[in-house]
Design a protein around this motif. Structure first.
Motif, PDB file in Angstrom:
ATOM      1  N   ARG A  19       6.854  -9.600   9.455  1.00  0.00           N
ATOM      2  CA  ARG A  19       6.714  -9.244   8.275  1.00  0.00           C
ATOM      3  C   ARG A  19       5.699  -9.873   7.304  1.00  0.00           C
ATOM      4  O   ARG A  19       5.088  -9.316   6.425  1.00  0.00           O
ATOM      5  CB  ARG A  19       8.253  -9.463   7.595  1.00  0.00           C
ATOM      6  N   CYS A  20       5.517 -11.131   7.631  1.00  0.00           N
ATOM      7  CA  CYS A  20       4.540 -11.758   6.774  1.00  0.00           C
ATOM      8  C   CYS A  20       3.142 -11.136   7.274  1.00  0.00           C
ATOM      9  O   CYS A  20       2.248 -11.053   6.101  1.00  0.00           O
ATOM     10  CB  CYS A  20       4.431 -13.331   7.139  1.00  0.00           C
ATOM     11  N   LEU A  21       2.702 -10.771   8.419  1.00  0.00           N
ATOM     12  CA  LEU A  21       1.488 -10.153   8.547  1.00  0.00           C
ATOM     13  C   LEU A  21       1.320  -8.699   7.718  1.00  0.00           C
ATOM     14  O   LEU A  21       0.405  -8.569   7.487  1.00  0.00           O
ATOM     15  CB  LEU A  21       1.301 -10.095  10.261  1.00  0.00           C
ATOM     16  N   THR A  22       2.255  -8.100   8.045  1.00  0.00           N
ATOM     17  CA  THR A  22       2.296  -6.951   7.399  1.00  0.00           C
ATOM     18  C   THR A  22       2.272  -7.086   5.842  1.00  0.00           C
ATOM     19  O   THR A  22       1.439  -6.208   5.127  1.00  0.00           O
ATOM     20  CB  THR A  22       3.768  -5.929   7.528  1.00  0.00           C
ATOM     21  N   LEU A  23       2.710  -7.924   5.248  1.00  0.00           N
ATOM     22  CA  LEU A  23       2.644  -7.973   3.722  1.00  0.00           C
ATOM     23  C   LEU A  23       1.258  -8.505   3.434  1.00  0.00           C
ATOM     24  O   LEU A  23       0.529  -7.923   2.603  1.00  0.00           O
ATOM     25  CB  LEU A  23       3.469  -9.223   3.316  1.00  0.00           C
ATOM     26  N   VAL A  24       0.370  -9.283   4.163  1.00  0.00           N
ATOM     27  CA  VAL A  24      -0.936  -9.615   4.264  1.00  0.00           C
ATOM     28  C   VAL A  24      -2.008  -8.807   4.555  1.00  0.00           C
ATOM     29  O   VAL A  24      -2.799  -8.276   3.705  1.00  0.00           O
ATOM     30  CB  VAL A  24      -1.350 -10.837   5.004  1.00  0.00           C
ATOM     31  N   GLU A  25      -1.450  -8.020   5.546  1.00  0.00           N
ATOM     32  CA  GLU A  25      -2.498  -6.628   6.005  1.00  0.00           C
ATOM     33  C   GLU A  25      -2.536  -5.713   4.838  1.00  0.00           C
ATOM     34  O   GLU A  25      -3.410  -5.108   4.626  1.00  0.00           O
ATOM     35  CB  GLU A  25      -1.968  -6.317   7.428  1.00  0.00           C
ATOM     36  N   ASN A  26      -1.525  -5.492   4.287  1.00  0.00           N
ATOM     37  CA  ASN A  26      -1.465  -4.462   3.334  1.00  0.00           C
ATOM     38  C   ASN A  26      -1.263  -4.901   1.893  1.00  0.00           C
ATOM     39  O   ASN A  26      -1.209  -4.020   1.140  1.00  0.00           O
ATOM     40  CB  ASN A  26      -0.035  -3.630   3.384  1.00  0.00           C
ATOM     41  N   SER A  27      -1.657  -6.078   1.501  1.00  0.00           N
ATOM     42  CA  SER A  27      -1.982  -6.548   0.392  1.00  0.00           C
ATOM     43  C   SER A  27      -0.757  -6.378  -0.636  1.00  0.00           C
ATOM     44  O   SER A  27      -0.660  -5.868  -1.610  1.00  0.00           O
ATOM     45  CB  SER A  27      -3.146  -6.244  -0.302  1.00  0.00           C
ATOM     46  N   VAL A  28       0.369  -6.453  -0.082  1.00  0.00           N
ATOM     47  CA  VAL A  28       1.848  -6.362  -0.728  1.00  0.00           C
ATOM     48  C   VAL A  28       1.856  -7.359  -1.970  1.00  0.00           C
ATOM     49  O   VAL A  28       1.629  -8.638  -1.430  1.00  0.00           O
ATOM     50  CB  VAL A  28       2.933  -6.304   0.354  1.00  0.00           C
ATOM     51  N   GLU A  29       2.358  -6.984  -2.994  1.00  0.00           N
ATOM     52  CA  GLU A  29       2.499  -7.787  -4.076  1.00  0.00           C
ATOM     53  C   GLU A  29       3.154  -9.108  -3.580  1.00  0.00           C
ATOM     54  O   GLU A  29       4.113  -9.133  -3.113  1.00  0.00           O
ATOM     55  CB  GLU A  29       3.434  -7.455  -5.287  1.00  0.00           C
TER      56      GLU A  29
END
Length: 175
Positions: A19-29
């Motif tokens: 989940r953390c990698l997805t947040l970072v990779e997609n520049s999620v707020e």
């Protein structure tokens, strides 16, 4: 960013890591806050594996992971793949080649799309490596998308860079 997710990351929860990698990779707020609150308990070695497509990068990584597992090490692999023209995600070719390690609890494999980034890496690679370091791995292996003579960004990221070449790669001056 929920503190619970960070706590789960720091205690080795693989779902939280994904989940953390997805947040970072997609520049999620909130991803910047996540990065600012990472805690590092180990000094993970970052190994970059690069070379032209088909040279044997994935085969070398499989052998390296096998040896590291024999030493009871925790290993994370970031495989940079070409971007799919349909969903802009990774094509996952390298992950398929590393399938023998999928079920090993000491190995984490993540594909990242190059998303048009030059240099053989993905746009958020530095941040993703930091997340993996905070997750407590002993080694983080980054496999580039498959590069030629001008893609050298991996040398700036990795502690050790391995260039895999085919026998017909040219003379020592080109190398």
């Amino acid at each position: 960013m929920p503190e619970l997710l960070l706590n789960q990351l720091h205690t080795g929860d693989r779902k939280a890591l994904a989940r953390c990698l997805t947040l970072v990779e997609n520049s999620v707020e909130g991803y910047e806050q996540l990065l600012q609150n990472l805690h590092f308990t180990k000094n993970a070695a970052v190994v970059g594996i690069t070379g032209p497509p088909g040279a044997g990068k994935s085969t070398l990584i499989n052998a390296l992971v096998h040896e590291l597992l024999q030493q009871n090490k925790q290993v994370a692999i970031l495989a940079i793949d070409p971007t799919s023209p349909f969903n802009y995600g990774a094509l996952l070719g390298d992950r398929i080649r590393m399938s023998e390690h999928f079920t090993n609890p000491h190995v984490f494999i993540r594909s990242m799309a190059s998303r048009g980034s030059l240099g053989g890496l993905a746009p958020k690679i530095y941040e993703a490596v930091d997340v993996l370091k905070a997750a407590g791995f002993d080694y983080v292996i980054v496999e580039t998308v498959g590069v030629g003579q001008s893609e050298v960004e991996i040398a700036g990221l990795a502690d050790t860079t391995v260039v895999v070449v085919v026998p017909e790669a040219g003379d020592e001056i080109q190398t």
